[in-house]
Design a protein around this motif. Structure first.
Motif, PDB file in Angstrom:
ATOM      1  N   HIS A 176       0.662  -1.320   0.185  1.00  0.00           N
ATOM      2  CA  HIS A 176      -0.121  -0.013  -0.023  1.00  0.00           C
ATOM      3  C   HIS A 176       0.906   1.419   0.087  1.00  0.00           C
ATOM      4  N   PRO A 177       0.199   2.360  -0.358  1.00  0.00           N
ATOM      5  CA  PRO A 177       1.217   3.596  -0.318  1.00  0.00           C
ATOM      6  C   PRO A 177       1.772   4.024   1.082  1.00  0.00           C
ATOM      7  N   VAL A 178       2.914   4.317   1.132  1.00  0.00           N
ATOM      8  CA  VAL A 178       3.513   4.769   2.547  1.00  0.00           C
ATOM      9  C   VAL A 178       4.301   6.285   1.918  1.00  0.00           C
ATOM     10  N   PRO A 179       4.710   7.029   3.156  1.00  0.00           N
ATOM     11  CA  PRO A 179       5.616   8.194   2.798  1.00  0.00           C
ATOM     12  C   PRO A 179       6.720   7.637   2.182  1.00  0.00           C
ATOM     13  N   HIS A 180       7.266   8.881   1.211  1.00  0.00           N
ATOM     14  CA  HIS A 180       8.636   8.865   0.603  1.00  0.00           C
ATOM     15  C   HIS A 180       9.787   8.531   1.513  1.00  0.00           C
ATOM     16  N   GLU A 181      10.621   7.597   1.373  1.00  0.00           N
ATOM     17  CA  GLU A 181      11.923   7.666   1.999  1.00  0.00           C
ATOM     18  C   GLU A 181      13.035   7.967   1.312  1.00  0.00           C
ATOM     19  N   PRO A 182      13.962   8.850   1.976  1.00  0.00           N
ATOM     20  CA  PRO A 182      15.311   9.334   0.979  1.00  0.00           C
ATOM     21  C   PRO A 182      16.267   8.134   0.824  1.00  0.00           C
ATOM     22  N   ARG A 183      16.471   7.162   1.589  1.00  0.00           N
ATOM     23  CA  ARG A 183      17.154   6.017   1.080  1.00  0.00           C
ATOM     24  C   ARG A 183      16.830   5.429  -0.038  1.00  0.00           C
ATOM     25  N   PHE A 184      15.679   5.410  -0.450  1.00  0.00           N
ATOM     26  CA  PHE A 184      15.408   4.834  -1.841  1.00  0.00           C
ATOM     27  C   PHE A 184      14.931   5.965  -2.820  1.00  0.00           C
ATOM     28  N   ALA A 185      15.265   7.056  -2.704  1.00  0.00           N
ATOM     29  CA  ALA A 185      15.281   8.082  -3.847  1.00  0.00           C
ATOM     30  C   ALA A 185      15.912   7.696  -5.075  1.00  0.00           C
ATOM     31  N   ALA A 186      15.136   8.087  -6.015  1.00  0.00           N
ATOM     32  CA  ALA A 186      15.918   7.753  -7.511  1.00  0.00           C
ATOM     33  C   ALA A 186      14.666   8.234  -8.329  1.00  0.00           C
ATOM     34  N   ASP A 187      15.324   8.317  -9.876  1.00  0.00           N
ATOM     35  CA  ASP A 187      14.234   8.498 -10.845  1.00  0.00           C
ATOM     36  C   ASP A 187      13.453   7.124 -11.099  1.00  0.00           C
ATOM     37  N   LEU A 188      14.202   6.020 -11.237  1.00  0.00           N
ATOM     38  CA  LEU A 188      13.790   4.777 -11.610  1.00  0.00           C
ATOM     39  C   LEU A 188      14.361   3.761 -10.534  1.00  0.00           C
ATOM     40  N   GLY A 189      13.391   3.084 -10.127  1.00  0.00           N
ATOM     41  CA  GLY A 189      13.845   1.897  -9.168  1.00  0.00           C
ATOM     42  C   GLY A 189      13.643   0.613 -10.025  1.00  0.00           C
ATOM     43  N   PHE A 190      14.503  -0.332  -9.583  1.00  0.00           N
ATOM     44  CA  PHE A 190      14.183  -1.683 -10.125  1.00  0.00           C
ATOM     45  C   PHE A 190      14.826  -2.924  -9.159  1.00  0.00           C
ATOM     46  N   LEU A 191      13.388  -3.787  -8.781  1.00  0.00           N
ATOM     47  CA  LEU A 191      13.777  -4.799  -7.611  1.00  0.00           C
ATOM     48  C   LEU A 191      13.566  -6.007  -8.243  1.00  0.00           C
ATOM     49  N   ALA A 192      14.670  -6.795  -8.415  1.00  0.00           N
ATOM     50  CA  ALA A 192      14.494  -8.216  -8.753  1.00  0.00           C
ATOM     51  C   ALA A 192      15.748  -9.136  -8.452  1.00  0.00           C
ATOM     52  N   ASN A 193      15.736 -10.229  -8.149  1.00  0.00           N
ATOM     53  CA  ASN A 193      16.879 -10.940  -8.060  1.00  0.00           C
ATOM     54  C   ASN A 193      17.638 -11.363  -9.196  1.00  0.00           C
ATOM     55  N   ARG A 194      18.945 -11.402  -9.218  1.00  0.00           N
ATOM     56  CA  ARG A 194      19.730 -11.817 -10.590  1.00  0.00           C
ATOM     57  C   ARG A 194      19.631 -13.031 -10.876  1.00  0.00           C
ATOM     58  N   LEU A 195      19.195 -13.465 -11.976  1.00  0.00           N
ATOM     59  CA  LEU A 195      18.840 -14.822 -12.519  1.00  0.00           C
ATOM     60  C   LEU A 195      19.161 -14.836 -14.068  1.00  0.00           C
ATOM     61  N   PRO A 196      19.768 -15.885 -14.317  1.00  0.00           N
ATOM     62  CA  PRO A 196      20.243 -15.976 -15.872  1.00  0.00           C
ATOM     63  C   PRO A 196      19.251 -15.806 -16.723  1.00  0.00           C
ATOM     64  N   ASP A 197      18.093 -16.126 -16.840  1.00  0.00           N
ATOM     65  CA  ASP A 197      16.971 -16.040 -17.904  1.00  0.00           C
ATOM     66  C   ASP A 197      16.473 -14.586 -17.818  1.00  0.00           C
ATOM     67  N   ARG A 198      16.801 -13.740 -16.766  1.00  0.00           N
ATOM     68  CA  ARG A 198      16.260 -12.372 -16.747  1.00  0.00           C
ATOM     69  C   ARG A 198      17.510 -11.212 -17.120  1.00  0.00           C
TER      70      ARG A 198
END
Length: 364
Positions: A176-198
């Motif tokens: 759900h929505p939460v307040p902005h956190e400076p430690r995650f500030a960026a123009d674009l974020g990407f979250l995923a584990n590194r896998l060979p087929d990705r």
């Protein structure tokens, strides 16, 4: 009904992208009166990285990742009305698939629940003598968390009696929505584990976009990226626990979804991250795959990119106001149509109807 569920992990999302799917579906099934026991191996350091306590909606059984322990928990399948083998447990997958078929009661409903159908089908096509392929027709039902008509057809052509997608969704209580956190500030974020087929697709859609946008800041979360050569404007933060997913999604201007090769090729396979981001009212940019409009409307509720150049151009044109508008529209759409409450109704109906049909057939 009593359900014995053999999966990767309910308690830990560490190297386990299916965790939020299991939790969302099983919480709803538990709330509809099912007595669920979830069996998971102590493997891949997941138990050392638990992000939830054993939940009220399912009994949690953690077993040693040894053949003897696996055999012992399979013996419990005989007590259940519904026995489920999930894909991608990571250890003893073949033994578990054959074991649930061999140990379940004759009148029990036997389900293969595939949380990565495209990858499973690729594996089965490459190995005609694969244990799962040989015995696929012994399962009463195949459920998948995505894939749409192409996956249904492929499974049925391989001998599945019936295949039904139960898609990923949103649990508004956890994402759900939460307040902005400076430690995650960026123009674009990407979250995923590194896998060979990705990885090749990540290089195209995320790293190339970063290289084309030196004035923008990029945030990379997930396991396995240490040692990967990154542009100077990409900041890696390592594993991001589920408790920080909302902040990770809400703090950048936009977040990116990149499907794995097999999921992108098949289509109709929204990752859990799609609904988690939408649930946080994040502005999501996703790589292009068939069926996206079934879940979010391109241009209005999600931005769709064909390659890294598209990502860079969309990011360059994106204003905070437009990002907010897209995120709010996405939240409204998934809340109205794509929550685990919706999926729970569907899964409960499918399972109960299948159990009833099997019992009626046995009495005929």
């Amino acid at each position: 009904m009593k359900i014995a569920f053999y999966g990767s992990s309910l308690l830990s999302a560490y190297w386990n992208g299916a965790a939020t799917y299991y939790r969302g579906i099983l919480k709803e099934l538990g709330g509809r009166g099912h007595d669920i026991t979830f069996y998971e191996p102590d493997a891949f350091e997941r138990q050392q990285h638990r992000d939830i306590d054993p939940p009220a909606y399912a009994r949690s059984v953690v077993y040693d990742a040894t053949p003897d322990a696996c055999a012992r928990v399979l013996g419990n399948a005989a007590d259940a009305d519904i026995v489920v083998k999930a894909s991608g447990v990571g250890v003893f997958d073949d033994e578990l698939a054959e074991g649930v078929l061999d140990h379940a009661r004759r009148d029990a409903l036997k389900v293969y629940w595939d949380v990565d159908a495209a990858a499973t089908l690729e594996e089965l096509r490459a190995a005609p003598d694969h244990p799962l392929r040989r015995r696929l027709g012994e399962f009463d039902l195949v459920l998948t968390y995505g894939g749409g008509p192409p996956v249904v057809s492929a499974y049925e052509e391989m001998g599945a009696r019936r295949c039904i997608p139960i898609y990923n969704a949103l649990d508004p209580a956890t994402h759900h929505p939460v307040p902005h956190e400076p430690r995650f500030a960026a123009d674009l974020g990407f979250l995923a584990n590194r896998l060979p087929d990705r990885e090749a697709r990540v290089e195209e859609f995320f790293l190339r976009a970063a290289a084309l946008s030196p004035e923008k800041s990029f945030l990379l979360g997930g396991n396995g990226w240490a040692g990967k050569g990154l542009p100077d404007n990409v900041r890696p933060v390592g594993h991001v626990g589920t408790g920080d997913h909302n902040a990770f999604n809400c703090s950048p201007l936009a977040v990116l979804n990149v499907a794995r090769d097999s999921m992108a090729n098949v289509g109709f396979s929204p990752a859990t991250r799609v609904f988690e981001a939408a649930g946080a009212a994040a502005c999501l940019i996703t790589d292009e795959w068939e069926g996206i409009e079934q879940f979010l409307e391109p241009g209005q509720e999600v931005l769709v990119a064909r390659d890294g150049q598209d990502v860079a151009e969309q990011l360059a044109a994106l204003t905070p106001q437009r990002a907010r508008s897209i995120g709010e529209a996405a939240l409204a759409r998934v809340t109205a149509e794509h929550t685990y409450a919706h999926r729970g109704v569907e899964a409960d109906r499918v399972l109960r109807e299948a159990v009833t049909a099997k019992r009626e057939l046995a009495l005929a």
